[in-house]
Enzyme design. Structure first.
Site, short mmCIF file in Angstrom:
data_model
loop_
_atom_site.label_atom_id
_atom_site.label_comp_id
_atom_site.label_asym_id
_atom_site.label_seq_id
_atom_site.Cartn_x
_atom_site.Cartn_y
_atom_site.Cartn_z
N SER A 150 -9.63 39.98 10.23
CA SER A 150 -8.46 40.73 9.35
C SER A 150 -9.13 40.85 8.28
O SER A 150 -10.20 41.63 7.72
CB SER A 150 -7.41 40.00 9.58
OG SER A 150 -6.37 40.49 9.15
N ASP A 311 -4.04 45.12 19.47
CA ASP A 311 -3.90 44.85 18.20
C ASP A 311 -3.40 46.07 17.60
O ASP A 311 -4.21 47.44 17.56
CB ASP A 311 -5.21 44.56 17.31
CG ASP A 311 -5.06 44.45 16.03
OD1 ASP A 311 -4.06 44.57 15.35
OD2 ASP A 311 -6.24 44.04 15.43
N HIS A 344 -2.72 41.18 16.88
CA HIS A 344 -3.69 41.04 15.86
C HIS A 344 -4.31 39.49 15.90
O HIS A 344 -5.41 39.25 15.37
CB HIS A 344 -3.03 41.36 14.78
CG HIS A 344 -3.88 41.62 13.28
ND1 HIS A 344 -5.21 42.26 13.20
CD2 HIS A 344 -3.98 40.64 12.23
CE1 HIS A 344 -5.83 41.95 12.03
NE2 HIS A 344 -5.05 41.03 11.34
#
Length: 369
Positions: A150, A311, A344
């Site tokens: 991320s 995601d 995610h």
């Protein structure tokens, strides 16, 4: 707990850090932790970069009594993915955060008061420039790898593109070359939640604005999950504590968001949340370049990418765009699409799905193949 008892460390740099905005930040304090030992050649260092609301407490515990180890404890330690018998692992808290590194909650030495909204807007690139100061301080000229997911993956990309001579490889998980309009819009709604909390007081609060930050965090939690993971975890189950026709009765998923939102306000500063969200929205690996290919032209280190099928915050097509740009340049790149229902957050929750590939990648880098 393989990493054992660990110690938080801190270093303050008196030098001024010139930011992407043109403003100057200084002095700069970075909080960090290390695991394992640096070898004589200083060639076994791995930098793990954290996500949005993460910190430097990557693994281990501060004392035997501590209930919860660091946030990625499962992959750090002897014999684990990042083997501390072989590697010297570093995790640094980013500037802008509230976990010890210089951020809006820090004291401005010029005024003797908290920076609050006088703190300059920062970018992911600025975070990495600060990390470079730390690597210089530790005497590490070249990192074996930079690994993160991320926002952590964005930092790894910045290391590979901005300081190509300082990294031997990078591992990038669940990351976007630039957040989409949808991702930005979700952060915008989270900001509104905070701005509309009267206790925020335009950043001049004495106590953390609970309602606004809790709502903002709840919005964030939705983006971290997926339809499949939420269905499996909560379904349409109604809280056993509430009546079905109680107007304020809640589904289990509502209780989950409420709990995690209000639990968050006890451990994170609202202004830091806003500044880091801004850094995420501004992120573009091709900032200052005409194209992705131009941005990746300086890259010399092999990069290993991972995307996760469920995601929807940073979907696989965004990772694949970067992979294609690197392939077009003939750069060393490796891509794995992981089947996952965790959304995610899969990079944090399902390390076993990508650990074998990362381990093989690091072995190859370590042998120079």
């Amino acid at each position: 707990m393989y990493a054992g008892i660990v110690e938080e460390k801190s270093v303050t740099f008196d030098t001024d850090l010139r930011l992407e905005s043109g403003r100057i930040l200084g002095p700069v304090t970075l909080v960090y932790e290390t695991y394992g030992k640096l070898d004589e050649k200083r060639s076994n260092a791995i930098l793990v970069t954290h996500a949005w609301t993460g910190n430097a407490h990557l693994a281990g515990k501060y004392s035997e009594d501590e209930q919860k180890p660091g946030w990625w404890d499962a992959i750090i330690g002897p014999g684990r993915l990042l083997d501390t018998d072989r590697h010297f692992v570093i995790c640094s808290n980013v500037i802008g955060s509230c976990y010890g590194s210089t951020g809006p909650a820090s004291i401005n030495p010029k005024t003797g008061k908290r920076y609050n909204l006088s703190f300059p807007v920062i970018t992911v690139r600025d975070m990495v420039r600060a990390q470079k100061l730390l690597m210089d301080h530790l005497g590490i000229d070249k990192l074996l790898t930079v690994l993160g997911g991320s926002m952590g993956g964005m930092q790894a990309l910045e290391w590979a593109t901005q300081f190509p001579d300082r990294v031997a490889s990078a591992v990038v998980l669940a990351t976007s070359p630039r957040p989409s309009a949808q991702a930005i819009s979700l952060n915008a709604v989270a900001r509104w939640a905070i701005f509309n909390d009267p206790s925020w007081k335009k950043g001049e609060y004495r106590k953390n604005p609970k309602d606004g930050l809790a709502l903002a965090r709840g919005i964030g939690h939705i983006t971290f999950l997926s339809d499949d993971s939420m269905t499996a975890k909560f379904g349409r189950r109604f809280s056993a504590k509430d009546g079905l026709f109680d107007f304020f009765g809640q589904f289990e998923v509502e209780r989950y968001l409420f709990y995690n939102g209000y639990n968050f306000v006890d451990r994170f500063d609202t202004n830091s949340f806003l500044y880091l969200a801004k850094a995420l929205d501004l992120y573009d690996v091709a900032w200052g370049c005409e194209s992705l290919q131009e941005a990746f032209e300086p890259v010399t280190a092999p990069i290993q990418f991972f995307a996760f099928t469920s995601d929807w915050l940073y979907p696989p097509y965004q990772t694949e765009e970067m992979v294609q740009a690197l392939e077009a340049l003939g750069k060393p790149v490796e891509y794995h699409l992981i089947e996952s229902s965790y959304g995610h957050d899969a990079f944090l929750l399902e390390h076993e799905t990508f650990a074998p590939m990362v381990r093989a990648f690091l072995e190859k880098i370590g042998t120079g193949d």
